[in-house]
Motif scaffolding. Structure first.
Motif, PDB file in Angstrom:
ATOM      1  N   GLY A   8      39.011  44.369  47.127  1.00 20.83           N
ATOM      2  CA  GLY A   8      39.105  44.133  45.689  1.00 20.83           C
ATOM      3  C   GLY A   8      40.572  43.978  45.333  1.00 20.83           C
ATOM      4  O   GLY A   8      41.450  44.330  46.134  1.00 20.83           O
ATOM      5  N   PHE A   9      40.842  43.446  44.136  1.00 15.96           N
ATOM      6  CA  PHE A   9      42.248  43.286  43.841  1.00 15.96           C
ATOM      7  C   PHE A   9      42.857  44.528  43.182  1.00 15.96           C
ATOM      8  O   PHE A   9      42.147  45.426  42.755  1.00 15.96           O
ATOM      9  N   ASP A  10      44.158  44.545  43.139  1.00 14.96           N
ATOM     10  CA  ASP A  10      44.887  45.641  42.505  1.00 14.96           C
ATOM     11  C   ASP A  10      44.751  45.462  40.990  1.00 14.96           C
ATOM     12  O   ASP A  10      45.318  44.526  40.418  1.00 14.96           O
ATOM     13  N   LEU A  11      43.981  46.333  40.365  1.00 16.58           N
ATOM     14  CA  LEU A  11      43.648  46.150  38.952  1.00 16.58           C
ATOM     15  C   LEU A  11      44.877  46.218  38.028  1.00 16.58           C
ATOM     16  O   LEU A  11      44.997  45.426  37.102  1.00 16.58           O
ATOM     17  N   ASN A  12      45.763  47.148  38.335  1.00 13.31           N
ATOM     18  CA  ASN A  12      46.977  47.275  37.489  1.00 13.31           C
ATOM     19  C   ASN A  12      47.777  45.979  37.510  1.00 13.31           C
ATOM     20  O   ASN A  12      48.213  45.486  36.469  1.00 13.31           O
ATOM     21  N   LEU A  13      47.944  45.452  38.714  1.00 13.03           N
ATOM     22  CA  LEU A  13      48.715  44.221  38.879  1.00 13.03           C
ATOM     23  C   LEU A  13      47.994  43.048  38.194  1.00 13.03           C
ATOM     24  O   LEU A  13      48.623  42.208  37.547  1.00 13.03           O
ATOM     25  N   PHE A  14      46.683  43.033  38.322  1.00 16.06           N
ATOM     26  CA  PHE A  14      45.866  41.984  37.727  1.00 16.06           C
ATOM     27  C   PHE A  14      46.022  41.979  36.201  1.00 16.06           C
ATOM     28  O   PHE A  14      46.286  40.930  35.593  1.00 16.06           O
ATOM     29  N   ILE A  15      45.904  43.151  35.582  1.00 16.12           N
ATOM     30  CA  ILE A  15      46.034  43.240  34.122  1.00 16.12           C
ATOM     31  C   ILE A  15      47.451  42.862  33.698  1.00 16.12           C
ATOM     32  O   ILE A  15      47.661  42.094  32.758  1.00 16.12           O
TER      33      ILE A  15
END
Lengths: 263, 280
Positions: free
Chosen positions: B245-252
């Motif tokens: 899965g992707f890094d959510l913090n980085l994604f946001i």
């Protein structure tokens, strides 16, 4: 001597212009260009930037107030440098007026000038699609009218030729044919009919001008060619050094222009 | 060579016809048609007159890939797992960003024949240019996809996250194109400055090596937040190559960054557009 198909403005149906919708309105429109003179070197540009002597302001247009109605064939005349083309560009939105001035325009437009105005690396066929699409036609409509455009421009044999190989006349005919068939609502014509096309094309153009009033197509025509102005325009604006000198019928305005020319 | 060329041309035509099919199935919309037409002409124009034509759309990224792969594998000795795909994916995203941004620089000049002569919504010019670059990206991504099968990468369910990352990239590119075109109105030297800047950015965007936003080294972590390109490449590799899965913090962070940047660019475009046409 007039040809049989030539149409004089008096032959078009009588119109009550006051009742017609306004498609272009200019309120207190002035245009000043700021110019910085300087040699095209880094040192030249830097010294020009900081020197007040190098900064010049050119007042191209002064306080223009004007209304143009739907379906009107409107002429703009004046000496070279009187502000005719600047006014046309302001109407088309290419230039912005000075603060306080307002330009109102209703309807899609095509500016027809003797420049290029096409992507020269694309063929006539591709430019027809591109320009007509921007003017609002769907692909289906363009496909239906494509051959008519080429026929009107007399370019059937050059369908797949890149526009960069076209003469000025060929480009102008193609532009005009696209504008007509893509139903542009406003035509901005900047010295457009000087030497464009043969007699047949000119006759065709004139019949299109005649039906413009009926179809509600507005034409704003900047020209030095007085016979064309006299022949087609309902009203003419005379500009001199950026100012409105006269606005009226060709019979009223052209003599004033001639007088100015003699001065 | 001839047969490879034929396969590539067939592949290109297939992608083109697929996009056309999708568009023709949409309800009749002149604006969409117009943007597609502008994009198609722009894409076609890039390869007009060259002997290999459209094949360059494949050769260019592949050529770059082989050069960098040789350097990083045999000269530097990269230990990154699945390095060939890691590099190729980073490169195609980087090419997508850098080429689109460069075309955005003087878009007002190159499209002045339209902007000055016909009434058009100015933003459509940018959409079309982005779409034209996206066609190129679609070619490259197809090659990546075939290569990933060849290298035996499992197609994981995380692949469904890819469109979200791609849209993030497209928003950021659009913002960059608009911003550069606005700056170019006032500062012509931006072309030369941008060429240097983009070279620097390439090394800081994690194209050749992973930049970890969670690194203990604050300098490395900070680099990951410099532009969304770095984070998008990192997250795309995670979902496409490594099945994570992707890094959510980085994604946001990347989405917010791209959106804010896009709206600021749009604001400046609206403020300076009139001047742009006069100055060009």
């Amino acid at each position: 001597m007039k040809s049989k198909t030539e149409v004089h403005k008096d032959q078009v149906p009588a119109v009550n212009w006051k009742e017609r919708e306004t498609v272009i309105k200019l309120e207190n429109v002035s245009k000043t260009f700021s110019i910085i003179d300087g040699a095209p070197t880094m040192a030249g540009q830097l010294s020009a930037f900081f020197s007040k002597k190098s900064h010049r302001k050119i007042e191209a247009l002064k306080n223009i107030n004007l209304e143009i109605k739907k379906g009107e064939f409107f002429g703009i005349i004046g000496h070279n440098g009187s502000g005719k083309s600047t006014l046309l560009r302001l109407m088309a939105g290419t230039y912005q007026p000075n603060p306080g001035g307002k330009v109102y325009r209703k309807g899609n437009f095509m500016r027809l000038s003797l420049g290029i105005g096409f992507d020269t690396e694309l063929t006539a066929h591709e430019n027809i699609f591109l320009n007509a699409s921007i003017l609002g036609l769907s692909m289906k409509q363009i496909r239906e009218r494509h051959d008519l455009i080429l026929h009107m421009a007399g370019l059937e044999e050059y369908k797949h030729t890149k526009v960069k190989f076209f003469s000025t006349g060929m480009i102008s005919r193609l532009k005009f044919a696209i504008a007509v068939h893509a139903e542009a609502e406003i035509f901005f014509m900047d010295e457009f009919f000087g030497g464009v096309g043969d007699l047949q094309f000119k006759q065709l153009s004139e019949s299109i001008f005649k039906e413009s009033i009926v179809k509600g197509r507005t034409i704003i025509h900047v020209s030095h060619t007085l016979p064309t102005i006299r022949e087609h325009c309902q009203r003419v604006l005379l500009l001199h050094r950026g100012e409105m000198v006269a606005l009226g019928t060709p019979d009223e305005v052209i003599p004033q222009y001639r007088k100015l020319m003699k001065q | 060579m001839g047969s490879i060329g034929t396969v590539l041309i067939e592949l290109a035509n297939m992608i083109k016809s697929q996009i056309s099919n999708i568009l023709t199935k949409l309800p009749e919309n002149n604006r969409l048609e117009r943007i597609w037409l502008l994009a198609k002409m722009d894409f076609k124009r890039r390869y007009y007159g060259s002997f290999l034509g459209l094949i360059w759309a494949f050769i260019n990224p592949l050529g770059r890939f082989f050069i960098y792969y040789f350097v990083f594998t045999y000269l530097i000795g990269s230990k990154t797992p699945n390095f060939a795909l890691f590099l190729f994916l980073g490169l195609i995203f980087w090419i997508y960003f850098s080429e689109s941004a460069f075309r955005g620089l003087n878009i007002i000049q190159t499209r002045s024949f339209i902007l000055e002569n016909i009434q058009i919504n100015k933003i459509d010019i940018y959409f079309a240019s982005l779409l034209s670059s996206t066609i190129g990206f679609a070619f490259n991504f197809t090659v990546y996809f075939v290569a990933s099968i060849f290298f035996g990468v499992d197609i994981n369910f995380t692949v469904v996250l890819f469109p979200l990352l791609f849209i993030n990239m497209a928003i950021f590119i659009l913002g960059t194109m608009i911003m550069l075109s606005v700056i170019h109105i006032f500062i012509r030297d931006i072309i030369h400055i941008w060429n240097l800047f983009v070279l620097m950015l390439m090394w800081f965007s994690g194209v050749f090596f992973q930049i970890d936003n969670n690194s203990a080294d604050w300098k490395e972590a900070a680099l990951a937040y410099l532009t969304p390109v770095c984070g998008i490449i990192k997250n795309t590799r995670a979902v496409l190559i490594y099945g994570e899965g992707f890094d959510l913090n980085l994604f946001i962070y990347d989405y917010v960054y791209a959106l804010i940047f896009f709206f600021i660019a749009l604001y400046f475009l609206n403020r300076s557009y009139g001047m742009a046409l006069e100055k060009q």
